[in-house]
Design a protein around this motif. Sequence first.
Motif, PDB file in Angstrom:
ATOM      1  N   LEU A 161     -41.820  -6.364 -47.004  1.00 51.01           N
ATOM      2  CA  LEU A 161     -40.359  -6.387 -46.949  1.00 51.01           C
ATOM      3  C   LEU A 161     -39.801  -4.992 -46.674  1.00 51.01           C
ATOM      4  O   LEU A 161     -38.880  -4.818 -45.859  1.00 51.01           O
ATOM      5  CB  LEU A 161     -39.791  -6.927 -48.258  1.00 51.01           C
ATOM      6  CG  LEU A 161     -40.018  -8.412 -48.556  1.00 51.01           C
ATOM      7  CD1 LEU A 161     -39.582  -8.730 -49.977  1.00 51.01           C
ATOM      8  CD2 LEU A 161     -39.264  -9.298 -47.561  1.00 51.01           C
ATOM      9  N   HIS A 162     -40.370  -4.004 -47.355  1.00 54.08           N
ATOM     10  CA  HIS A 162     -39.901  -2.630 -47.168  1.00 54.08           C
ATOM     11  C   HIS A 162     -40.080  -2.187 -45.718  1.00 54.08           C
ATOM     12  O   HIS A 162     -39.176  -1.575 -45.121  1.00 54.08           O
ATOM     13  CB  HIS A 162     -40.675  -1.699 -48.111  1.00 54.08           C
ATOM     14  CG  HIS A 162     -40.134  -0.302 -48.163  1.00 54.08           C
ATOM     15  ND1 HIS A 162     -40.324   0.613 -47.148  1.00 54.08           N
ATOM     16  CD2 HIS A 162     -39.394   0.341 -49.111  1.00 54.08           C
ATOM     17  CE1 HIS A 162     -39.741   1.755 -47.454  1.00 54.08           C
ATOM     18  NE2 HIS A 162     -39.167   1.616 -48.647  1.00 54.08           N
ATOM     19  N   HIS A 163     -41.238  -2.511 -45.140  1.00 49.22           N
ATOM     20  CA  HIS A 163     -41.487  -2.116 -43.742  1.00 49.22           C
ATOM     21  C   HIS A 163     -40.477  -2.773 -42.802  1.00 49.22           C
ATOM     22  O   HIS A 163     -39.948  -2.120 -41.891  1.00 49.22           O
ATOM     23  CB  HIS A 163     -42.909  -2.500 -43.334  1.00 49.22           C
ATOM     24  CG  HIS A 163     -43.197  -2.240 -41.888  1.00 49.22           C
ATOM     25  ND1 HIS A 163     -43.433  -0.985 -41.381  1.00 49.22           N
ATOM     26  CD2 HIS A 163     -43.253  -3.110 -40.817  1.00 49.22           C
ATOM     27  CE1 HIS A 163     -43.634  -1.066 -40.083  1.00 49.22           C
ATOM     28  NE2 HIS A 163     -43.538  -2.333 -39.718  1.00 49.22           N
ATOM     29  N   THR A 164     -40.209  -4.061 -43.012  1.00 44.62           N
ATOM     30  CA  THR A 164     -39.270  -4.771 -42.140  1.00 44.62           C
ATOM     31  C   THR A 164     -37.873  -4.171 -42.237  1.00 44.62           C
ATOM     32  O   THR A 164     -37.192  -3.967 -41.226  1.00 44.62           O
ATOM     33  CB  THR A 164     -39.225  -6.264 -42.500  1.00 44.62           C
ATOM     34  OG1 THR A 164     -40.532  -6.813 -42.345  1.00 44.62           O
ATOM     35  CG2 THR A 164     -38.255  -7.024 -41.605  1.00 44.62           C
ATOM     36  N   GLN A 212     -36.861 -18.618 -52.155  1.00 43.36           N
ATOM     37  CA  GLN A 212     -38.039 -18.260 -52.938  1.00 43.36           C
ATOM     38  C   GLN A 212     -39.319 -18.359 -52.113  1.00 43.36           C
ATOM     39  O   GLN A 212     -40.217 -17.524 -52.237  1.00 43.36           O
ATOM     40  CB  GLN A 212     -38.136 -19.177 -54.165  1.00 43.36           C
ATOM     41  CG  GLN A 212     -39.047 -18.673 -55.256  1.00 43.36           C
ATOM     42  CD  GLN A 212     -38.377 -17.625 -56.132  1.00 43.36           C
ATOM     43  OE1 GLN A 212     -37.173 -17.460 -56.105  1.00 43.36           O
ATOM     44  NE2 GLN A 212     -39.172 -16.913 -56.901  1.00 43.36           N
ATOM     45  N   THR A 213     -39.395 -19.359 -51.255  1.00 45.43           N
ATOM     46  CA  THR A 213     -40.598 -19.534 -50.427  1.00 45.43           C
ATOM     47  C   THR A 213     -40.779 -18.353 -49.490  1.00 45.43           C
ATOM     48  O   THR A 213     -41.889 -17.827 -49.322  1.00 45.43           O
ATOM     49  CB  THR A 213     -40.514 -20.842 -49.629  1.00 45.43           C
ATOM     50  OG1 THR A 213     -40.349 -21.938 -50.536  1.00 45.43           O
ATOM     51  CG2 THR A 213     -41.757 -21.055 -48.803  1.00 45.43           C
ATOM     52  N   LEU A 214     -39.693 -17.911 -48.886  1.00 48.32           N
ATOM     53  CA  LEU A 214     -39.755 -16.759 -47.993  1.00 48.32           C
ATOM     54  C   LEU A 214     -40.214 -15.512 -48.742  1.00 48.32           C
ATOM     55  O   LEU A 214     -41.112 -14.785 -48.293  1.00 48.32           O
ATOM     56  CB  LEU A 214     -38.386 -16.520 -47.362  1.00 48.32           C
ATOM     57  CG  LEU A 214     -38.256 -15.351 -46.369  1.00 48.32           C
ATOM     58  CD1 LEU A 214     -37.208 -15.673 -45.310  1.00 48.32           C
ATOM     59  CD2 LEU A 214     -37.872 -14.054 -47.071  1.00 48.32           C
ATOM     60  N   LEU A 215     -39.625 -15.270 -49.907  1.00 48.79           N
ATOM     61  CA  LEU A 215     -39.961 -14.067 -50.668  1.00 48.79           C
ATOM     62  C   LEU A 215     -41.392 -14.097 -51.178  1.00 48.79           C
ATOM     63  O   LEU A 215     -42.074 -13.064 -51.208  1.00 48.79           O
ATOM     64  CB  LEU A 215     -38.981 -13.896 -51.830  1.00 48.79           C
ATOM     65  CG  LEU A 215     -37.548 -13.545 -51.425  1.00 48.79           C
ATOM     66  CD1 LEU A 215     -36.624 -13.589 -52.629  1.00 48.79           C
ATOM     67  CD2 LEU A 215     -37.483 -12.185 -50.752  1.00 48.79           C
ATOM     68  N   GLU A 216     -41.854 -15.267 -51.613  1.00 50.45           N
ATOM     69  CA  GLU A 216     -43.216 -15.359 -52.137  1.00 50.45           C
ATOM     70  C   GLU A 216     -44.269 -15.190 -51.044  1.00 50.45           C
ATOM     71  O   GLU A 216     -45.426 -14.890 -51.338  1.00 50.45           O
ATOM     72  CB  GLU A 216     -43.410 -16.697 -52.853  1.00 50.45           C
ATOM     73  CG  GLU A 216     -42.653 -16.770 -54.190  1.00 50.45           C
ATOM     74  CD  GLU A 216     -42.775 -18.120 -54.851  1.00 50.45           C
ATOM     75  OE1 GLU A 216     -43.360 -19.041 -54.228  1.00 50.45           O
ATOM     76  OE2 GLU A 216     -42.277 -18.266 -55.979  1.00 50.45           O
ATOM     77  N   SER A 217     -43.865 -15.373 -49.791  1.00 52.78           N
ATOM     78  CA  SER A 217     -44.812 -15.232 -48.687  1.00 52.78           C
ATOM     79  C   SER A 217     -44.936 -13.799 -48.189  1.00 52.78           C
ATOM     80  O   SER A 217     -45.738 -13.510 -47.310  1.00 52.78           O
ATOM     81  CB  SER A 217     -44.386 -16.129 -47.512  1.00 52.78           C
ATOM     82  OG  SER A 217     -43.192 -15.640 -46.906  1.00 52.78           O
ATOM     83  N   ARG A 218     -44.159 -12.884 -48.777  1.00 54.60           N
ATOM     84  CA  ARG A 218     -44.158 -11.494 -48.339  1.00 54.60           C
ATOM     85  C   ARG A 218     -44.309 -10.560 -49.532  1.00 54.60           C
ATOM     86  O   ARG A 218     -43.659 -10.760 -50.561  1.00 54.60           O
ATOM     87  CB  ARG A 218     -42.867 -11.164 -47.583  1.00 54.60           C
ATOM     88  CG  ARG A 218     -42.762 -11.855 -46.221  1.00 54.60           C
ATOM     89  CD  ARG A 218     -41.325 -11.846 -45.721  1.00 54.60           C
ATOM     90  NE  ARG A 218     -41.214 -12.303 -44.339  1.00 54.60           N
ATOM     91  CZ  ARG A 218     -41.236 -13.577 -43.968  1.00 54.60           C
ATOM     92  NH1 ARG A 218     -41.403 -14.528 -44.879  1.00 54.60           N
ATOM     93  NH2 ARG A 218     -41.105 -13.912 -42.695  1.00 54.60           N
TER      94      ARG A 218
END
Length: 494
Positions: free
Chosen positions: A68-71, A57-63
């Motif tokens: 995410l789509h670009h990566t 959750q921490t990773l997702l909330e930071s992006r």
Amino acid sequence: MLAAPGALGSVEDAKPPGQSSQAKTSNEVFRQKFVEHCSSCHGMDLAGGRAPSLFDQTLLESRTDEALHHTIDAGRPAAGMPAFKGVLSDDEIWHLIQFLRTSAGAMKGKRPFVESPNNRIVDSAKQKFRLEVVAAGLEVPWGMALLPDGRLLVTERPGRLRIIENGRLLQKPVAGTPTVRVGHDAGMFDVAVHPDYRRNGWIYLSYAETLPGYVAPPPSGDAPAPIPPSMTVVVRGKLDGDEWVQTQTIFRAPPALYTSSGVHYGSRFTFDRAGHLFFSIGDRGSISAAQDLSTPIGKIHRVNDDGSVPSDNPFVHTHGAVPTTWSYGHRNPQGFAWDPVTGLLWASEHGPGGGDEINIIERGRNYGWGVITMGRQPGIDQRAESGMEQPIVYYTPSIAPSGIAFYSGDRYPRWRNNLFVAGLAGQQLRRLEVQDRRVVAQEVLFQQFGRTRTAIVGPEGLFYVLLQNPTGGTTGLKLEASTPGMVVRLMPVD
């Protein structure tokens, strides 16, 4: 680091029949794509694999979704992550992002429900407060409004208007209120007090009504009884002691629009400084209707306080358009609040499978439902379209946002001009820091006291919040089940 696509998803207050199975099928499709492209490095749970878990959750909330789509699209060759451009379509990447966010929310779990919040202390980032139960004994409370004499009006979805006086819920509901259709989402909804109540005494109610004159067909064997067609109705009336009198109709749709769908009635109220009444009508399960200006469903409406049409409404001179329409392209708006700094009208709206929205509502604008969504809806793959508004913020997993309120008092000075959002699915009260047209920070104040329906600010500058015991999920109850509720007050603690 990312090695594959991610995703979003949601559980809303209520969804059209069949949608949950469609969402489940879609979720399984993108789960398989995640297994195929991502799980060998990142694993299928919070433990991860050779690379970190993508359900963190921490990773997702930071992006952001865009990051995410670009990566995913471009990859990270230096970290050994290939580009998925050409392997996954643009839409598949967005859906995978939804899958990741939905799954991460489910893995995180929920805080245990606290049945009695009385005297619980919450030490939030900017304000410590104590929850104080004002009155319990309500059943599915939906809307509330304060009278000038300090009495609190509360609607109950099963069809009652209640009065709380001096911290005591009066035993008998208000007599003489309209007959309400109750079932699934249907019931009594919002209540509002006219800004000039001391002079005119008007109170506004919205509720679901069975089609006038409807006669159910005779029973047919073991087949279940048909669901009566219903629709949102808005009326106003007055209190004579504990009795509702002088009912006047503000809005009633044509009979052809009454439907057996039991979802997406709207229906929140607000008044502007000029005394116009705004109210919302959901799409009633008819997605395409939200884009059709000839029907009132899927719209936010603006009327004079007697229900007549203001001459400066945006579609008054548009042939065939419903003249009370203020904005369109809405799915199910359930919250309104005026920004005390900018004067802009903000609104909350339920998304389909994630993608719950907070919007700024402006004259004549199209908010996209039926064509675009940040959530997951079979048949809608676009997230943006020219001429359609983007949400200020959106939520996946869903928090099922309901009532919202800005704070402009002095009892919680560090909350001044913040926007507060009540969440049903998230069982939360969320604080948003707003600058002009942006949300620059957010905080969940609590998420363990049950379904949080709405919040209002009393004349003494304190927040009053409606809570309902949980339904759905692991409770063993249907999402629309009737459970007890209460009004709580947030008391500042120095």
